[in-house]
Design a protein around this motif. Structure first.
Motif, PDB file in Angstrom:
ATOM      1  N   ASP A  65       0.852  -1.190   0.000  1.00 58.55           N
ATOM      2  CA  ASP A  65       0.000   0.000   0.000  1.00 58.55           C
ATOM      3  C   ASP A  65       0.890   1.243   0.000  1.00 58.55           C
ATOM      4  O   ASP A  65       1.613   1.503   0.956  1.00 58.55           O
ATOM      5  CB  ASP A  65      -0.920  -0.022   1.233  1.00 58.55           C
ATOM      6  N   ASP A  66       0.860   2.026  -1.096  1.00 53.28           N
ATOM      7  CA  ASP A  66       1.706   3.210  -1.243  1.00 53.28           C
ATOM      8  C   ASP A  66       1.184   4.412  -0.449  1.00 53.28           C
ATOM      9  O   ASP A  66       1.906   5.383  -0.276  1.00 53.28           O
ATOM     10  CB  ASP A  66       1.845   3.590  -2.705  1.00 53.28           C
ATOM     11  N   SER A  67      -0.046   4.373   0.002  1.00 52.84           N
ATOM     12  CA  SER A  67      -0.613   5.525   0.701  1.00 52.84           C
ATOM     13  C   SER A  67      -0.004   5.709   2.088  1.00 52.84           C
ATOM     14  O   SER A  67      -0.141   6.787   2.672  1.00 52.84           O
ATOM     15  CB  SER A  67      -2.132   5.382   0.820  1.00 52.84           C
ATOM     16  N   LYS A  68       0.684   4.729   2.605  1.00 55.72           N
ATOM     17  CA  LYS A  68       1.270   4.814   3.932  1.00 55.72           C
ATOM     18  C   LYS A  68       2.672   5.399   3.928  1.00 55.72           C
ATOM     19  O   LYS A  68       3.286   5.553   4.971  1.00 55.72           O
ATOM     20  CB  LYS A  68       1.299   3.440   4.591  1.00 55.72           C
ATOM     21  N   LYS A  69       3.176   5.761   2.744  1.00 55.34           N
ATOM     22  CA  LYS A  69       4.513   6.343   2.676  1.00 55.34           C
ATOM     23  C   LYS A  69       4.484   7.775   3.184  1.00 55.34           C
ATOM     24  O   LYS A  69       3.493   8.484   3.064  1.00 55.34           O
ATOM     25  CB  LYS A  69       5.015   6.334   1.229  1.00 55.34           C
ATOM     26  N   LYS A  70       5.610   8.195   3.733  1.00 57.34           N
ATOM     27  CA  LYS A  70       5.721   9.568   4.232  1.00 57.34           C
ATOM     28  C   LYS A  70       5.824  10.526   3.049  1.00 57.34           C
ATOM     29  O   LYS A  70       6.517  10.265   2.084  1.00 57.34           O
ATOM     30  CB  LYS A  70       6.944   9.725   5.113  1.00 57.34           C
ATOM     31  N   LYS A  71       5.122  11.637   3.172  1.00 54.17           N
ATOM     32  CA  LYS A  71       5.188  12.665   2.134  1.00 54.17           C
ATOM     33  C   LYS A  71       6.096  13.781   2.606  1.00 54.17           C
ATOM     34  O   LYS A  71       6.079  14.175   3.762  1.00 54.17           O
ATOM     35  CB  LYS A  71       3.792  13.214   1.837  1.00 54.17           C
TER      36      LYS A  71
END
Length: 72
Positions: A65-71
């Motif tokens: 799941d890429d949405s959990k990466k830090k922005k």
């Protein structure tokens, strides 16, 4: 006592010194993998080659799941 070589696709998986040889159709477990005896061949009076067909273990990869990466 017999020297039994368990073989799959021309590769020796295991050699054991056993009192009793397996029969065709027996379920076996080698190195944690389940399998079935397909063919038995007597080489000498004490040496037996056992052809084995092991079940393949298909492992499916879970999508990350890429949405959990830090922005930043």
């Amino acid at each position: 006592m017999f020297v039994i070589s368990f073989i799959e696709n021309r590769t020796i998986l295991l050699c054991q010194f056993l009192k009793q040889a397996p029969s065709v159709g027996d379920a076996i477990t080698i190195k944690g993998r389940k399998g079935k005896v397909v063919h038995i061949e007597n080489m000498d009076k004490n040496h037996i080659h056992v052809q084995v067909e092991l079940k393949t273990n298909d492992k499916k990869k879970v999508a990350v799941d890429d949405s959990k990466k830090k922005k930043r």
